[in-house]
Design an enzyme around this catalytic site. Structure first.
Site, PDB file in Angstrom:
ATOM      1  N   HIS A  67       0.839  -1.205   0.000  1.00  0.00           N
ATOM      2  CA  HIS A  67       0.000   0.000   0.000  1.00  0.00           C
ATOM      3  C   HIS A  67       0.873   1.253   0.000  1.00  0.00           C
ATOM      4  O   HIS A  67       0.565   2.233  -0.675  1.00  0.00           O
ATOM      5  CB  HIS A  67      -0.899   0.026   1.247  1.00  0.00           C
ATOM      6  CG  HIS A  67      -1.955  -1.038   1.264  1.00  0.00           C
ATOM      7  ND1 HIS A  67      -1.954  -2.075   2.173  1.00  0.00           N
ATOM      8  CD2 HIS A  67      -3.041  -1.224   0.482  1.00  0.00           C
ATOM      9  CE1 HIS A  67      -3.001  -2.847   1.955  1.00  0.00           C
ATOM     10  NE2 HIS A  67      -3.678  -2.352   0.931  1.00  0.00           N
ATOM     11  N   GLU A  78      -0.779  -4.399  -8.725  1.00  0.00           N
ATOM     12  CA  GLU A  78      -0.769  -5.488  -9.713  1.00  0.00           C
ATOM     13  C   GLU A  78      -0.834  -6.851  -9.042  1.00  0.00           C
ATOM     14  O   GLU A  78      -1.074  -7.854  -9.697  1.00  0.00           O
ATOM     15  CB  GLU A  78       0.477  -5.366 -10.597  1.00  0.00           C
ATOM     16  CG  GLU A  78       0.368  -4.167 -11.521  1.00  0.00           C
ATOM     17  CD  GLU A  78       1.570  -3.953 -12.432  1.00  0.00           C
ATOM     18  OE1 GLU A  78       2.600  -4.637 -12.244  1.00  0.00           O
ATOM     19  OE2 GLU A  78       1.475  -3.082 -13.315  1.00  0.00           O
TER      20      GLU A  78
END
Ligand code: PAF
Length: 494
Positions: free
Chosen positions: A14, A131
């Site tokens: 994150h 991703e």
């Protein structure tokens, strides 16, 4: 504003998403991070109740990573009519029939529903996603395209800990032994990729499954799919495929993947004259760090040589003789300029001469010229990492390119641009209807000529640039490129 939706339990992955969204190069004024553990995307027997809720630490990490604000909506704000009465968005079946969709029914419907609602409330310009959750990323990209939502989706590569395990909020559930198994999970996928690279043989999902099971992991799925269609595909030299898996490490569910590809990506941009191909291709090449293969400049270089040697451009046998020992060199772009040499002569400016312009179609129409230059272009593209622009790149030169775009604009728009260009250069400007008629005629000749006619490949995406600025066209090309080519495969240069 840039937006990073999360369910909290923030980790390095994150942090890298927030940092990417907040980088000055990303052009953001502000980065908003949301934290909402979305009940709709958890199945009845999944870990909704025990999902990490660590708001204080999340705020700290978000701020350190560059977030401007953190937003923690409650259930009432996201689902105002209550969960039972909430509106739902449904992802198409084909996108969720494989991978996580096959073992978590309803999960992606929950994800698209909440992200739709979050986007409606936050109204960001760019949405940043990891991703690592490739299927989620692809489904959300498809949602944005198919529903015409006014937001760009940007992706950030999977972040791994020092031992190779992909960062995940769920890693904190793992005990020491399970962590070792998680590391093995990543290792088995990496090994499958290495075996593919050395043999070019498609990995056998059954064998990957056995290796995982031997390591004590419970396997949910192992699958090889096309990264954009999320449907099975056969890895072969010319395409990118995704090998993805989900396992149970004790009671913790982990997902991971690798991309299978034996060369760097290729992009083919074709289209009629006057559609602005070279300007945008040049800028796209610079943005993505790809080599720019200007095939038009190569044809011009041969034409220059033909004229230089006093040969009639229509004389096929004489032109053929010029091709012996032909060497056209294209230097890497420097501030938008690409130096061109032919047989050792520096011809960067000379090939733009009106005489060359007048003869290039005749020279390029000889089959021997097409064959010689196509072979040279294919040699230049063998390793990939290149974008080429021309008339038959996607059909004749690089039929296996990862992205093929047919860049066009209506004749009316091209006439308008041509008039502006002529005016800027101080030339006389013909009437717009005359310019438009010339363009229509040139298109007709280009698409009906016998040798290498202008053709749109069956699998090319048509991009009509009427009403778009140059930057918008480049953004659109970048978004198309990123559908299949992950940042983890071909990173955008810093
Ligand atoms: O990836 C996640 O954390 C979630 O699926 C998302 C995108 C925040 C939606 O709840």
């Amino acid at each position: 504003m840039h937006f990073v939706p999360t369910m909290g339990g923030l980790h390095h992955g994150h942090a890298s998403l927030i940092a990417a969204a907040s980088r000055p190069k990303a052009g953001a004024a502000e980065t908003l991070v949301s934290v909402f553990v979305n009940p709709l995307q958890f199945g009845a027997n999944e870990d909704f109740a025990r999902y990490p809720r660590t708001l204080e630490a999340d705020c700290e990490l978000a701020e350190l990573s560059g977030a401007s604000a953190i937003w923690c909506p409650d259930e009432q704000q996201i689902y105002p009519g209550g969960m039972a009465e909430s509106w739902r968005v449904q992802a198409p079946k084909s996108l969720q029939s494989r991978l996580c969709g096959s073992t978590r029914p309803g999960h992606f419907d929950g994800v698209v529903t909440v992200v739709c609602r979050l986007l409606a409330l936050a109204r960001p310009h760019q949405l940043f996603l990891g991703e690592k959750d490739w299927q989620q990323l692809t489904i959300l990209r498809r949602m944005v395209v198919d529903l015409g939502l006014d937001v760009r989706v940007r992706s950030v590569p999977t972040v791994r800990d020092g031992d190779g395990l992909a960062s995940s909020s769920r890693n904190r559930y793992l005990n020491a032994q399970e962590r070792q198994q998680g590391v093995l999970f990543a290792q088995v996928l990496r090994d499958a990729k290495s075996a593919f690279l050395s043999s070019s043989m498609s990995p056998d999902p059954g064998q990957v499954r056995r290796h995982l099971e031997e390591g004590g992991l419970g396997v949910e799925y192992v699958d090889v799919v096309d990264p954009w269609l999320l449907q099975p595909s056969q890895p072969h030299e010319a395409s990118i495929n995704l090998l993805a898996a989900a396992v149970r490490c004790g009671s913790t569910r982990l997902i991971d993947h690798v991309f299978l590809m034996t060369r760097s990506p290729l992009v083919a941009i074709d289209g009629p004259a006057g559609a602005g191909k070279s300007t945008v291709t040049r800028a796209f090449a610079e943005r993505l760090g790809l080599v720019y293969l200007d095939t038009g400049a190569m044809y011009r270089a041969v034409t220059w040589l033909v004229l230089e040697q006093g040969i009639d451009p229509a004389d096929s046998a004489a032109v053929d003789a010029v091709l012996r020992d032909l060497e056209v060199e294209l230097a890497p772009l420097q501030q938008g300029v690409q130096a061109v040499r032919v047989n050792g002569h520096e011809v960067t400016d000379a090939i733009r001469d009106p005489q060359v312009t007048a003869s290039v179609s005749a020279v390029a129409a000889h089959a021997c010229v097409r064959a010689a230059l196509t072979a040279q272009q294919q040699r230049m593209g063998a390793a990939g990492g290149l974008v080429a622009e021309g008339r038959d790149i996607g059909t004749a030169v690089f039929p296996d390119a990862e992205l093929k775009v047919f860049l066009t604009a209506t004749p009316k728009e091209r006439a308008r641009r041509r008039a502006l260009d002529l005016e800027e250069r101080g030339h006389e400007v013909p009437a717009l209807p005359d310019l438009e008629a010339q363009i229509v005629e040139r298109d007709r000749l280009d698409s009906t000529r016998e040798v290498a006619p202008l053709l749109q490949a069956d699998d090319a995406v048509e991009l009509i640039s009427d009403g778009m600025s140059i930057d918008q066209v480049i953004d659109a090309l970048e978004d198309l490129f990123r559908r299949r080519v992950a940042e983890e495969v071909w990173p955008t240069p810093a």
